[in-house]
Scaffold this active site. Structure first.
Site, PDB file in Angstrom:
ATOM      1  N   ASP A  21     -17.642 -33.656  18.909  1.00 33.42           N
ATOM      2  CA  ASP A  21     -16.618 -32.924  19.650  1.00 33.42           C
ATOM      3  C   ASP A  21     -16.619 -33.294  21.126  1.00 33.42           C
ATOM      4  OD1 ASP A  21     -15.579 -31.605  17.549  1.00 33.42           O
ATOM      5  OD2 ASP A  21     -16.583 -29.695  17.924  1.00 33.42           O
ATOM      6  N   LYS A  26     -11.156 -31.977  20.359  1.00 23.43           N
ATOM      7  CA  LYS A  26      -9.908 -31.653  21.025  1.00 23.43           C
ATOM      8  C   LYS A  26     -10.264 -30.982  22.343  1.00 23.43           C
ATOM      9  CE  LYS A  26      -9.890 -28.633  17.095  1.00 23.43           C
ATOM     10  NZ  LYS A  26     -10.587 -29.513  16.202  1.00 23.43           N
ATOM     11  N   MET A  68     -13.917 -19.634  25.856  1.00 24.65           N
ATOM     12  CA  MET A  68     -12.523 -20.115  25.922  1.00 24.65           C
ATOM     13  C   MET A  68     -11.628 -19.096  26.635  1.00 24.65           C
ATOM     14  SD  MET A  68     -12.167 -21.599  22.040  1.00 24.65           S
ATOM     15  CE  MET A  68     -13.031 -20.242  21.280  1.00 24.65           C
TER      16      MET A  68
END
Ligand SMILES: C[S@@+](CC[C@H](N)C(=O)[O-])C[C@H]1O[C@@H](n2cnc3c(N)ncnc32)[C@H](O)[C@@H]1O
Length: 255
Positions: free
Chosen positions: A35, A56, A168
């Site tokens: 990742d 991503k 996040m």
């Protein structure tokens, strides 16, 4: 199927925070699918493997989730030892569960190697104990990515009943702070943001919940991953952080 897939937690960045099992899987791997948030120093430990980024970052998808599933299954069927390397812990907001289900459906043998989640490592690196007798006996870890996901949790949480850690959540931090205050949390609730925890460029901010939207790491860390911590436990950092920093300096800049 002769191959094998290990869903491995890479921890928050510092290679010394890898588990011994993660280190062994990396050193024995034929293929590593990693990742975006995996630190280069961790990746370097898979010296004998072919390494492919599949992560991503901020909306830029290099490979779709199905593409990742296919790549793991295909490689395992060719008999390869595959490491699917994810930041932190594979089962904490890492889509590790989806990947495990895909491997099960394809009858590919796999395992999960837990990692040190940013949910724990980021507060720790800023000298914030996430629980503390008399201050907090619960820890709630939220994804701050989408309001519809965190809103029901925030609305059901009694004010000051837990330490709230948000992953996040940088982009939505103003909305989250406003929702907590509307729910009855004190505007002065101690809060912190920790960027790039356990990495050499780590930085942190502390202040009241009502100022959370003003927390900025400075230009050098623009775009760096950050974790938010909200609750009385953050106040312990004022006493602990200077002592930790002094001890590190006395040990010759121990990381
Ligand atoms: C998609 S989530 C994955 C979490 C990961 N599986 C874990 O257990 O740490 C990514 C978020 O973790 C947090 N994060 C990851 N690494 C971090 C670090 N070194 N310092 C601070 N926060 C970090 C940030 O909130 C980032 O947006």
């Amino acid at each position: 199927v002769k191959g094998f897939v290990s869903l491995v937690g890479a921890g928050p960045g510092d290679p010394e925070l890898l588990t011994r099992k993660a280190l062994r899987r990396l050193s024995e791997a034929d293929l590593v699918l990693y990742d975006a948030l995996v630190a280069p120093e961790v990746l370097a430990l898979a010296a004998g493997a072919r390494r492919f980024p599949v992560g991503k970052r901020a909306g830029r998808h290099t490979v779709t989730q199905e593409g990742i599933h296919h790549a793991m299954v295909r490689a395992a069927r060719r008999g390869l030892r595959v490491v699917r390397l994810k930041g932190g812990d594979p089962f904490v907001f890492g889509r590790g569960g989806e990947e495990a289900l895909a491997l099960k459906a394809a009858r590919v043998p796999f395992e999960v190697v837990p990692g040190v989640s940013a949910a724990i490592a980021a507060p720790a690196s800023a000298s914030i104990p996430v629980t503390h007798r008399g201050l907090s006996s619960a820890l709630v870890v939220l994804s701050g990515h989408a309001e519809e996901a965190w809103r029901p949790v925030v609305d059901s949480l009694a004010p000051h009943s837990a330490t709230v850690v948000v992953l996040m959540g940088l982009a939505g931090r103003a909305a989250l702070a406003a929702a907590l205050v509307a729910r009855g949390w004190r505007r002065s609730t101690p809060s912190a943001v920790v960027w790039s925890a356990s990495r050499p460029d780590s930085a942190s901010w502390r202040g009241p919940l009502s100022s959370l939207h003003k927390a900025e790491p400075g230009e050098a860390l623009a775009g760096a991953p950050g974790t938010i911590v909200i609750g009385e436990v953050v106040s312990l950092a004022a006493a602990l952080a200077p002592v930790v920093a002094e001890a590190r300096a006395a040990q010759g800049g121990l990381r």
